[in-house]
Write a protein that holds these residues in place. Structure first.
Motif, PDB file in Angstrom:
ATOM      1  N   GLN A   1      -6.881   0.343  -2.834  1.00 49.33           N
ATOM      2  CA  GLN A   1      -8.069  -0.235  -3.113  1.00 49.33           C
ATOM      3  C   GLN A   1      -8.189  -1.346  -2.071  1.00 49.33           C
ATOM      4  O   GLN A   1      -9.153  -1.680  -1.739  1.00 49.33           O
ATOM      5  CB  GLN A   1      -8.019  -0.806  -4.469  1.00 49.33           C
ATOM      6  N   LEU A   2      -7.272  -2.137  -1.967  1.00 44.94           N
ATOM      7  CA  LEU A   2      -7.128  -3.195  -1.094  1.00 44.94           C
ATOM      8  C   LEU A   2      -7.883  -2.911   0.346  1.00 44.94           C
ATOM      9  O   LEU A   2      -8.880  -3.433   0.928  1.00 44.94           O
ATOM     10  CB  LEU A   2      -5.888  -3.901  -0.670  1.00 44.94           C
ATOM     11  N   VAL A   3      -7.183  -1.855   0.868  1.00 47.50           N
ATOM     12  CA  VAL A   3      -7.677  -1.392   2.238  1.00 47.50           C
ATOM     13  C   VAL A   3      -9.140  -0.724   2.465  1.00 47.50           C
ATOM     14  O   VAL A   3      -9.763  -0.726   3.238  1.00 47.50           O
ATOM     15  CB  VAL A   3      -6.556  -0.690   3.269  1.00 47.50           C
ATOM     16  N   SER A   4      -9.357  -0.117   1.243  1.00 47.62           N
ATOM     17  CA  SER A   4     -10.737   0.547   1.140  1.00 47.62           C
ATOM     18  C   SER A   4     -11.757  -0.398   1.213  1.00 47.62           C
ATOM     19  O   SER A   4     -12.866  -0.059   1.458  1.00 47.62           O
ATOM     20  CB  SER A   4     -10.521   1.593  -0.163  1.00 47.62           C
ATOM     21  N   ASP A   5     -11.617  -1.380   0.744  1.00 50.04           N
ATOM     22  CA  ASP A   5     -12.749  -2.553   0.643  1.00 50.04           C
ATOM     23  C   ASP A   5     -12.907  -3.153   2.225  1.00 50.04           C
ATOM     24  O   ASP A   5     -13.542  -3.972   2.126  1.00 50.04           O
ATOM     25  CB  ASP A   5     -12.342  -3.687  -0.426  1.00 50.04           C
ATOM     26  N   LEU A   6     -11.931  -3.007   3.000  1.00 51.06           N
ATOM     27  CA  LEU A   6     -12.242  -3.291   4.487  1.00 51.06           C
ATOM     28  C   LEU A   6     -13.052  -2.322   5.111  1.00 51.06           C
ATOM     29  O   LEU A   6     -13.038  -1.207   4.933  1.00 51.06           O
ATOM     30  CB  LEU A   6     -10.763  -3.721   4.954  1.00 51.06           C
ATOM     31  N   PRO A   7     -13.666  -2.986   6.181  1.00 56.61           N
ATOM     32  CA  PRO A   7     -14.220  -1.913   7.265  1.00 56.61           C
ATOM     33  C   PRO A   7     -13.097  -1.164   7.819  1.00 56.61           C
ATOM     34  O   PRO A   7     -11.845  -1.468   7.931  1.00 56.61           O
ATOM     35  CB  PRO A   7     -14.859  -2.765   8.206  1.00 56.61           C
ATOM     36  N   ALA A   8     -13.378   0.232   7.898  1.00 53.21           N
ATOM     37  CA  ALA A   8     -12.437   1.243   8.538  1.00 53.21           C
ATOM     38  C   ALA A   8     -11.802   0.725   9.768  1.00 53.21           C
ATOM     39  O   ALA A   8     -10.554   0.877   9.778  1.00 53.21           O
ATOM     40  CB  ALA A   8     -13.142   2.380   8.814  1.00 53.21           C
ATOM     41  N   GLU A   9     -12.592   0.200  10.631  1.00 54.64           N
ATOM     42  CA  GLU A   9     -11.943  -0.267  12.011  1.00 54.64           C
ATOM     43  C   GLU A   9     -10.959  -1.565  11.807  1.00 54.64           C
ATOM     44  O   GLU A   9     -10.157  -1.945  12.625  1.00 54.64           O
ATOM     45  CB  GLU A   9     -12.981  -0.563  13.191  1.00 54.64           C
ATOM     46  N   ALA A  10     -11.209  -2.076  10.582  1.00 53.25           N
ATOM     47  CA  ALA A  10      -9.897  -3.427  10.354  1.00 53.25           C
ATOM     48  C   ALA A  10      -8.909  -3.142   9.704  1.00 53.25           C
ATOM     49  O   ALA A  10      -7.928  -3.750   9.786  1.00 53.25           O
ATOM     50  CB  ALA A  10     -10.959  -4.386   9.552  1.00 53.25           C
ATOM     51  N   VAL A  11      -8.552  -1.687   9.443  1.00 52.12           N
ATOM     52  CA  VAL A  11      -7.407  -1.008   8.730  1.00 52.12           C
ATOM     53  C   VAL A  11      -6.742  -0.608   9.729  1.00 52.12           C
ATOM     54  O   VAL A  11      -6.913   0.519  10.583  1.00 52.12           O
ATOM     55  CB  VAL A  11      -7.653   0.120   7.622  1.00 52.12           C
ATOM     56  N   GLN A  12      -5.451  -1.262  10.286  1.00 55.48           N
ATOM     57  CA  GLN A  12      -4.497  -0.775  11.158  1.00 55.48           C
ATOM     58  C   GLN A  12      -3.263  -0.338  10.716  1.00 55.48           C
ATOM     59  O   GLN A  12      -1.986  -0.408  11.579  1.00 55.48           O
ATOM     60  CB  GLN A  12      -4.507  -1.978  12.277  1.00 55.48           C
ATOM     61  N   VAL A  13      -3.186   0.038   9.604  1.00 57.56           N
ATOM     62  CA  VAL A  13      -1.782   0.222   8.982  1.00 57.56           C
ATOM     63  C   VAL A  13      -2.021   1.601   8.113  1.00 57.56           C
ATOM     64  O   VAL A  13      -3.112   1.969   7.596  1.00 57.56           O
ATOM     65  CB  VAL A  13      -1.227  -0.755   7.875  1.00 57.56           C
ATOM     66  N   VAL A  14      -0.868   2.466   8.216  1.00 61.05           N
ATOM     67  CA  VAL A  14      -1.086   3.650   7.453  1.00 61.05           C
ATOM     68  C   VAL A  14      -0.362   4.060   6.131  1.00 61.05           C
ATOM     69  O   VAL A  14      -0.754   4.953   5.455  1.00 61.05           O
ATOM     70  CB  VAL A  14      -0.483   4.998   8.349  1.00 61.05           C
ATOM     71  N   GLU A  15       0.507   2.851   5.686  1.00 61.22           N
ATOM     72  CA  GLU A  15       1.363   2.839   4.835  1.00 61.22           C
ATOM     73  C   GLU A  15       0.496   3.188   3.520  1.00 61.22           C
ATOM     74  O   GLU A  15       0.967   3.958   2.373  1.00 61.22           O
ATOM     75  CB  GLU A  15       2.040   1.782   4.478  1.00 61.22           C
ATOM     76  N   PRO A  16      -0.786   2.387   3.060  1.00 60.17           N
ATOM     77  CA  PRO A  16      -1.422   2.615   1.627  1.00 60.17           C
ATOM     78  C   PRO A  16      -1.933   3.959   1.752  1.00 60.17           C
ATOM     79  O   PRO A  16      -1.636   4.528   0.371  1.00 60.17           O
ATOM     80  CB  PRO A  16      -2.560   1.691   1.869  1.00 60.17           C
ATOM     81  N   PHE A  17      -2.011   4.731   2.745  1.00 55.05           N
ATOM     82  CA  PHE A  17      -2.770   6.066   2.745  1.00 55.05           C
ATOM     83  C   PHE A  17      -1.455   7.214   2.399  1.00 55.05           C
ATOM     84  O   PHE A  17      -1.348   8.021   1.462  1.00 55.05           O
ATOM     85  CB  PHE A  17      -3.607   6.464   3.812  1.00 55.05           C
ATOM     86  N   GLN A  18      -0.286   6.919   3.558  1.00 53.94           N
ATOM     87  CA  GLN A  18       0.636   7.564   3.467  1.00 53.94           C
ATOM     88  C   GLN A  18       1.567   7.554   2.023  1.00 53.94           C
ATOM     89  O   GLN A  18       2.238   8.691   1.452  1.00 53.94           O
ATOM     90  CB  GLN A  18       1.659   7.474   4.434  1.00 53.94           C
ATOM     91  N   THR A  19       1.746   6.386   1.710  1.00 57.82           N
ATOM     92  CA  THR A  19       2.547   6.203   0.264  1.00 57.82           C
ATOM     93  C   THR A  19       2.012   6.904  -0.993  1.00 57.82           C
ATOM     94  O   THR A  19       2.414   7.467  -1.622  1.00 57.82           O
ATOM     95  CB  THR A  19       2.971   4.763   0.189  1.00 57.82           C
ATOM     96  N   ARG A  20       0.665   6.698  -0.862  1.00 56.12           N
ATOM     97  CA  ARG A  20      -0.158   7.157  -1.865  1.00 56.12           C
ATOM     98  C   ARG A  20      -0.216   8.914  -1.884  1.00 56.12           C
ATOM     99  O   ARG A  20       0.099   9.543  -3.182  1.00 56.12           O
ATOM    100  CB  ARG A  20      -1.630   6.858  -1.885  1.00 56.12           C
ATOM    101  N   ALA A  21      -0.250   9.231  -0.657  1.00 52.18           N
ATOM    102  CA  ALA A  21      -0.002  10.726  -0.325  1.00 52.18           C
ATOM    103  C   ALA A  21       1.223  11.112  -0.989  1.00 52.18           C
ATOM    104  O   ALA A  21       1.365  12.178  -1.315  1.00 52.18           O
ATOM    105  CB  ALA A  21      -0.430  10.975   0.829  1.00 52.18           C
ATOM    106  N   SER A  22       2.203  10.583  -0.596  1.00 54.25           N
ATOM    107  CA  SER A  22       3.856  10.918  -1.185  1.00 54.25           C
ATOM    108  C   SER A  22       3.886  10.972  -2.328  1.00 54.25           C
ATOM    109  O   SER A  22       4.362  11.957  -2.962  1.00 54.25           O
ATOM    110  CB  SER A  22       4.767   9.696  -0.588  1.00 54.25           C
TER     111      SER A  22
END
Length: 344
Positions: free
Chosen positions: A190-211
């Protein structure tokens, strides 16, 4: 790494002789600040052992310097001196408990027990929350504040994911593991989803949730998360080509992403990702095995055969590190499948 002799270290810092009495010079005093500047140069030159040696001199010169202890910890972590890094981090926290939250996150990774690690992670996350909240009261240029907010938000999200990883691994058998992991990864996402896409430079929120979703066999939920992680990597690749200042996710994270992409049958995406990793590290048997596997899954039989046979030849040469021999059986299996497919 070997710790080099003192004369092989970075250029020694300029120090002024201390005079006593009538202009009589005595031995120069060590200047902790200058030593740390030289240590930073050594780290930038990828000489962590040299940096650690300089940092040891710096903490001897000024044992109250938080920066000296922090830099010593960084250098020791980089060159694999985990015990000394832990001692340095503990000393830094004793001197300044409210300092950089990253120290708590590192101590969590160095902890002997999962329960102890959870405690350090919680302190680190609390510090990251405080840093982010403090920005709400900050003043300055709008663009700079927005960038700082995005950076602090991503840092907090990554911290939450680090804690969540414990519940996916060492603490996975605990009764509340799945619920805690779901809450932590959900907040991070949710934290990174509230940011503009170009401002998100980390993959951990997506990958850890996917895991987590993959562990629950919720493949349809995992796939879009992995594609969002892949978007972050592609933006970093584009920025790198253009000379931009976007940090590329680590090779370890990209390999983990490739493995999960294979799990959700995104073979072409995994192959593309691994081909980039192959260019970056062509001495990794794991990278070459994964690339051969992805090529086979994507129907690129010739590429799979070429990669597997080349990796096997290299692993059986005198130049290959002994610890990579563990990949020989897997590579032989992939090669056999590729040759069978080619024959068919």
């Amino acid at each position: 790494f070997r710790v080099p002799a003192v004369h092989n270290l970075a250029p020694q810092p300029m120090v002024k002789p201390v005079k006593k009495g009538k202009g009589k010079a005595v031995a120069p005093e060590l200047d902790a600040e200058a030593l740390l500047a030289s240590a930073r140069e050594s780290l930038d030159r990828l000489d962590p052992s040299g940096a650690a040696a300089l940092c040891r001199q710096a903490v001897s010169a000024d044992a109250s310097s938080v920066l000296a202890w922090d830099t010593l910890a960084e250098a020791c972590l980089t060159c694999g001196e985990a015990e000394e890094a832990g001692r340095a981090l503990h000393r830094s926290i004793e001197l300044s408990p409210a300092g950089a939250p990253g120290r708590y996150m590192y101590l969590a990774q160095l902890s002997d027990s999962p329960a102890e690690a959870v405690g350090w992670f919680e302190k680190g996350v609390a510090g990251l929350r405080a840093e982010r909240e403090a920005l709400q009261q900050a003043s300055g240029e709008r663009s700079e504040l927005q960038a700082a907010w995005a950076e602090a938000t991503c840092a907090l999200a990554v911290g939450l994911c680090s804690a969540a990883e414990l519940y996916l691994t060492d603490l996975c058998d605990e009764p509340e593991a799945e619920g805690r992991c779901d809450a932590l990864t959900g907040e991070a996402l949710q934290l990174v989803s509230d940011l503009p896409a170009e401002a998100v430079q980390v993959v951990e929120p997506f990958q850890t949730r996917a895991s987590l979703k993959l562990s629950q066999e919720a493949y349809d939920d995992a796939e879009p998360l992995l594609l969002r992680a892949l978007e972050v990597v592609r933006r970093a690749e584009e920025a790198e080509e253009g000379g931009g200042g976007v940090e590329m996710p680590s090779l370890e994270l990209r390999l983990a992403l490739a493995k999960m992409l294979l799990e959700v049958d995104r073979h072409g995406d995994a192959l593309e990702l691994l081909q980039g990793a192959r260019v970056e590290d062509d001495d990794s048997a794991e990278v070459r095995y994964l690339l051969a596997t992805a090529a086979l899954c994507a129907g690129e039989v010739d590429l799979a055969r070429e990669e597997a046979s080349g990796a096997l030849e290299w692993l059986q040469s005198e130049w290959a590190p002994a610890e990579q021999a563990e990949w020989l059986p897997q590579l032989r299996e992939v090669l056999a499948e590729a040759e069978g497919g080619e024959a068919a």
